[in-house]
Design a protein around this motif. Sequence first.
Motif, short mmCIF file in Angstrom:
data_model
loop_
_atom_site.label_atom_id
_atom_site.label_comp_id
_atom_site.label_asym_id
_atom_site.label_seq_id
_atom_site.Cartn_x
_atom_site.Cartn_y
_atom_site.Cartn_z
N HIS A 113 0.82 -1.21 0.00
CA HIS A 113 0.00 0.00 0.00
C HIS A 113 0.85 1.26 0.00
O HIS A 113 0.47 2.28 -0.58
N LEU A 114 2.04 1.21 0.64
CA LEU A 114 2.92 2.38 0.65
C LEU A 114 3.45 2.68 -0.75
O LEU A 114 3.49 3.83 -1.18
N CYS A 115 3.85 1.64 -1.46
CA CYS A 115 4.30 1.83 -2.84
C CYS A 115 3.17 2.37 -3.71
O CYS A 115 3.37 3.30 -4.51
N LYS A 116 1.98 1.81 -3.55
CA LYS A 116 0.85 2.25 -4.37
C LYS A 116 0.44 3.68 -4.06
O LYS A 116 -0.12 4.37 -4.92
N GLU A 117 0.71 4.13 -2.83
CA GLU A 117 0.41 5.51 -2.46
C GLU A 117 1.52 6.48 -2.91
O GLU A 117 1.40 7.68 -2.72
N GLY A 118 2.59 5.95 -3.50
CA GLY A 118 3.70 6.78 -3.93
C GLY A 118 4.77 6.98 -2.89
O GLY A 118 5.76 7.67 -3.14
N ARG A 119 4.62 6.37 -1.72
CA ARG A 119 5.60 6.51 -0.64
C ARG A 119 6.53 5.28 -0.63
O ARG A 119 6.74 4.63 0.40
N TYR A 120 7.08 5.00 -1.78
CA TYR A 120 7.84 3.76 -1.94
C TYR A 120 9.12 3.72 -1.11
O TYR A 120 9.67 2.66 -0.85
N ASN A 121 9.61 4.89 -0.68
CA ASN A 121 10.81 4.90 0.17
C ASN A 121 10.56 4.23 1.51
O ASN A 121 11.51 3.84 2.20
N LEU A 122 9.30 4.05 1.89
CA LEU A 122 8.95 3.41 3.16
C LEU A 122 8.56 1.94 2.98
O LEU A 122 8.14 1.30 3.94
N CYS A 123 8.75 1.42 1.79
CA CYS A 123 8.39 0.03 1.49
C CYS A 123 9.11 -0.92 2.45
O CYS A 123 10.34 -0.88 2.56
N PRO A 124 8.37 -1.80 3.13
CA PRO A 124 9.01 -2.73 4.07
C PRO A 124 9.89 -3.77 3.38
O PRO A 124 10.71 -4.42 4.05
N GLU A 125 9.73 -3.93 2.07
CA GLU A 125 10.54 -4.91 1.34
C GLU A 125 11.63 -4.23 0.50
O GLU A 125 12.18 -4.85 -0.40
N MET A 126 11.92 -2.98 0.81
CA MET A 126 12.93 -2.25 0.06
C MET A 126 14.27 -2.98 0.04
O MET A 126 14.76 -3.45 1.07
N LYS A 127 14.86 -3.07 -1.16
CA LYS A 127 16.21 -3.61 -1.32
C LYS A 127 17.07 -2.47 -1.83
O LYS A 127 16.91 -2.00 -2.96
N PHE A 128 17.99 -2.04 -0.98
CA PHE A 128 18.73 -0.80 -1.20
C PHE A 128 20.21 -1.10 -1.30
O PHE A 128 20.79 -1.75 -0.41
N PHE A 129 20.85 -0.63 -2.39
CA PHE A 129 22.29 -0.84 -2.57
C PHE A 129 23.07 -0.59 -1.27
O PHE A 129 22.97 0.48 -0.67
N GLY A 130 23.84 -1.56 -0.85
CA GLY A 130 24.77 -1.37 0.26
C GLY A 130 24.12 -1.22 1.61
O GLY A 130 24.76 -0.76 2.57
N SER A 131 22.84 -1.61 1.74
CA SER A 131 22.16 -1.63 3.03
C SER A 131 21.82 -3.09 3.32
O SER A 131 21.06 -3.70 2.57
N PRO A 132 22.39 -3.66 4.38
CA PRO A 132 22.27 -5.11 4.57
C PRO A 132 20.81 -5.56 4.59
O PRO A 132 19.95 -4.88 5.12
#
Length: 364
Positions: A113-132
């Motif tokens: 729902h966060l991604c669909k609302e445009g707040r994708y930076n808060l996505c609980p499944e975010m895979k971010f370069f260099g963040s374990p």
Amino acid sequence: MSQEQAMGGEGGAGGEENMAAWLMGIKNLQIQPYHLPPLGPHDVKVRVKTLGICGSDVHHFKTMRCASFIVKKPMVIGHECAGIIEEVGSKVKTLAVGERVALEPGISCRRCHLCKEGRYNLCPEMKFFGSPPTNGALANKVVHPAYLCYKLPDNVSLEEGAMCEPLSVGVHACRRANISTDTNVLIIGSGPIGLVTLLAARAFGAPRVIVVDVDEHRLSFAKRLGADEVVEVSTDMQLVGQELTQIKDTAGCNIHVTFDCVGYNKTISTALNATHPGGRVCLIGLASTEMTVPLMAGAAREIDVMGIFRYRNTWPLCIDLLRTGKIDVKPLITHRFGFTQGEVEQAFETSASGGKAIKVMFNL
């Protein structure tokens, strides 16, 4: 996808070995092979040309953690990057081989729902370069989704492209805090993020920007970048009352928005007390994972406290601000290194030691 890349093996055409800087332990970086996955239909393969060291990279390097993100196994480090496209997936229509791109490092699920609302930076499944546990981008090559790679105009360099990542933090913060032509700004902390927040606040029209820090050299840097006033405060922060008076007197105006780019108890307390009634405090720095602050000092004066986490939908604006010359990030790049074992170690030691280093950049 790139988040599944693993140690070992070869990558690249003709068996060319792809190498990366792996964080193996505290202050232990090793350049070792980095196997890339098959190119997906919506992916591109990018030869990384520039990469900046971020404060979070330094935390990982020094302690194997940044806030609640803990490195539990060897990990490729780095996320502020730009490069040249070497290969495109079969369904990629917007990018071509040879184009220069800046990479947005976070891959969200695009389904929650966060991604669909445009707040994708808060996505609980975010895979971010260099963040374990996700591997980063300090490598010869990476594979990344095409939609997260942004073409650079001819007058924007690859180094500036890599600087879109830290600049995005300042831009996102200014958006969240509604910086405009009638917003006077106080910035606590003149490290790289404090300085890009200064540049962004100016670009958003802030008429007056005051910067506070304990470091005279960094304050002089902020002054050269356009701060109206700078205030040097005590290193132990025990004279907060006197310092607040000095800050307010130096400002010579009401502070409508304060950005805390440090993240300690006393910097947040200073932010709450320095901000004019009805104003806003935006928390950017993550120095402490837990804090005890006098919130009533803000509540009684209706101070809005907001946090930011990374950024969202910022690359097009950042690139345009660089293209038009409204923001110049080039002075922030104070040190440059190549991609050898010795230079990688020296670069991180330089960044971790503070001193006169602002942004340490690799040219691969």
